[in-house]
Design a protein around this motif. Structure first.
Motif, PDB file in Angstrom:
ATOM      1  N   GLY A   1     -13.265   1.504   7.659  1.00 35.51           N
ATOM      2  CA  GLY A   1     -12.741   0.426   8.105  1.00 35.51           C
ATOM      3  C   GLY A   1     -13.240   0.006   9.571  1.00 35.51           C
ATOM      4  O   GLY A   1     -13.130  -1.267   9.975  1.00 35.51           O
ATOM      5  N   VAL A   2     -13.644   1.020  10.269  1.00 38.38           N
ATOM      6  CA  VAL A   2     -14.122   0.717  11.679  1.00 38.38           C
ATOM      7  C   VAL A   2     -15.686  -0.021  11.315  1.00 38.38           C
ATOM      8  O   VAL A   2     -15.898  -0.661  12.232  1.00 38.38           O
ATOM      9  CB  VAL A   2     -14.621   2.292  12.320  1.00 38.38           C
ATOM     10  N   LEU A   3     -16.409   0.501  10.411  1.00 37.04           N
ATOM     11  CA  LEU A   3     -17.379  -0.154  10.215  1.00 37.04           C
ATOM     12  C   LEU A   3     -17.373  -1.753   9.430  1.00 37.04           C
ATOM     13  O   LEU A   3     -18.412  -2.404   9.124  1.00 37.04           O
ATOM     14  CB  LEU A   3     -18.327   0.681   9.341  1.00 37.04           C
ATOM     15  N   ASP A   4     -16.037  -2.017   9.204  1.00 37.62           N
ATOM     16  CA  ASP A   4     -15.543  -3.423   8.558  1.00 37.62           C
ATOM     17  C   ASP A   4     -16.481  -3.362   7.171  1.00 37.62           C
ATOM     18  O   ASP A   4     -16.885  -4.298   6.733  1.00 37.62           O
ATOM     19  CB  ASP A   4     -16.143  -4.555   9.237  1.00 37.62           C
ATOM     20  N   LEU A   5     -16.215  -2.394   6.530  1.00 39.32           N
ATOM     21  CA  LEU A   5     -16.949  -2.144   4.870  1.00 39.32           C
ATOM     22  C   LEU A   5     -15.964  -1.930   3.850  1.00 39.32           C
ATOM     23  O   LEU A   5     -16.590  -1.583   2.929  1.00 39.32           O
ATOM     24  CB  LEU A   5     -18.187  -1.006   4.923  1.00 39.32           C
ATOM     25  N   ARG A   6     -14.710  -1.864   4.140  1.00 44.20           N
ATOM     26  CA  ARG A   6     -13.885  -1.821   3.045  1.00 44.20           C
ATOM     27  C   ARG A   6     -13.900  -3.126   2.183  1.00 44.20           C
ATOM     28  O   ARG A   6     -13.942  -2.639   0.802  1.00 44.20           O
ATOM     29  CB  ARG A   6     -12.439  -1.484   3.797  1.00 44.20           C
ATOM     30  N   PRO A   7     -13.980  -4.229   2.314  1.00 44.91           N
ATOM     31  CA  PRO A   7     -14.057  -5.230   1.498  1.00 44.91           C
ATOM     32  C   PRO A   7     -15.394  -5.067   0.266  1.00 44.91           C
ATOM     33  O   PRO A   7     -15.280  -5.397  -0.692  1.00 44.91           O
ATOM     34  CB  PRO A   7     -14.059  -6.452   2.313  1.00 44.91           C
ATOM     35  N   GLN A   8     -16.575  -4.561   1.167  1.00 44.25           N
ATOM     36  CA  GLN A   8     -17.797  -4.450   0.159  1.00 44.25           C
ATOM     37  C   GLN A   8     -17.498  -3.189  -0.610  1.00 44.25           C
ATOM     38  O   GLN A   8     -17.862  -3.159  -1.815  1.00 44.25           O
ATOM     39  CB  GLN A   8     -18.894  -4.084   1.246  1.00 44.25           C
ATOM     40  N   CYS A   9     -16.822  -2.283  -0.161  1.00 47.36           N
ATOM     41  CA  CYS A   9     -16.487  -1.141  -0.950  1.00 47.36           C
ATOM     42  C   CYS A   9     -15.694  -1.483  -2.292  1.00 47.36           C
ATOM     43  O   CYS A   9     -15.697  -1.251  -3.237  1.00 47.36           O
ATOM     44  CB  CYS A   9     -16.040   0.112  -0.361  1.00 47.36           C
TER      45      CYS A   9
END
Length: 226
Positions: free
Chosen positions: A130-138
């Motif tokens: 979430g901090v890296l803003d990668l949840r949508p990609q995952c």
């Protein structure tokens, strides 16, 4: 959208289609795991865990079982996929070459291992994602993996159900886009922001655009360490 681009087009060889999607999933999972490689350590993750499993055992190509920490396990998975992606026996590139008889069995193992790595990101590193803003990609990668597995029957029913459940848990909330005529600044309340479609990942993502991150959370992909 996932269902549409995963369907096998007419006239395309089934194994070619499976190979294309398998290699794409490896690239995306590799990038996601690389983004947290400095945060997934033997201290923070002494065992490889993912939905349905608290301590996974890695089985190498000779059938030998290994109890690895999560970073060691992920590194073995990425090294295995990287080496085999260049193996002409599994992914032929020369004109006239054909796929081996156990090609789909090989893809089943690859997809199962990639699911385990993505599952570990969800169970152990979701806050950091979430901090890296990668949840949508995952979420997008897992949805893609789920659909390809359904089409080709790559995962066991138990694993398929775990993937489907995880996708439902982490998929971004759907926010519909207002019609173009209602999005003009003149029709919005004073100080209001135009609505956004949150299901579409940013073009500057960790997997596909190299979104800059803070120095503490920066990490190089596993592929650079193989």
């Amino acid at each position: 959208m996932i269902e549409r681009f995963s369907q096998i087009p007419g006239g395309v060889d089934t194994n070619e289609w499976l190979a294309t999607h398998t290699l794409a999933l490896f690239d995306h999972v590799n990038a996601l795991c690389g983004s947290i490689s400095e945060l997934c350590t033997p201290v923070t993750c002494p065992a490889m865990s993912f939905p349905g499993t608290s301590k996974a055992i890695f089985v190498d190509e000779r059938g030998k079982r290994h109890t690895y920490t999560a970073p060691q396990y992920i590194d073995c998975v990425m090294s295995f996929c990287e080496q085999n992606s260049k193996n002409e026996d599994f992914f032929p590139t020369r004109y006239g070459s054909t796929f081996s008889g156990d090609f789909q069995g090989h893809c089943r193992r690859v997809i199962r291992l990639l699911w385990q790595c993505c599952g570990h990101l969800y169970t152990n590193h979701w806050d950091q994602m979430g901090v890296l803003d990668l949840r949508p990609q995952c979420a997008m990668v897992l949805a893609h993996m789920s659909q390809i597995s359904k089409i080709f029957g790559l995962l066991e029913p138990k694993d398929q159900q775990l993937v489907n459940n995880t996708v439902q848990l982490i998929r971004p909330a759907y926010v519909p886009v207002m019609p173009l005529s209602t999005r003009s600044p003149s029709t919005l309340p004073l100080g209001a922001e135009p609505p956004r479609y949150s299901r579409v990942p940013s073009s500057k993502s960790g997997s596909w655009g190299g979104h800059p991150t803070t120095q503490v959370l920066s990490a190089k992909p596993y592929a650079q360490t193989c």
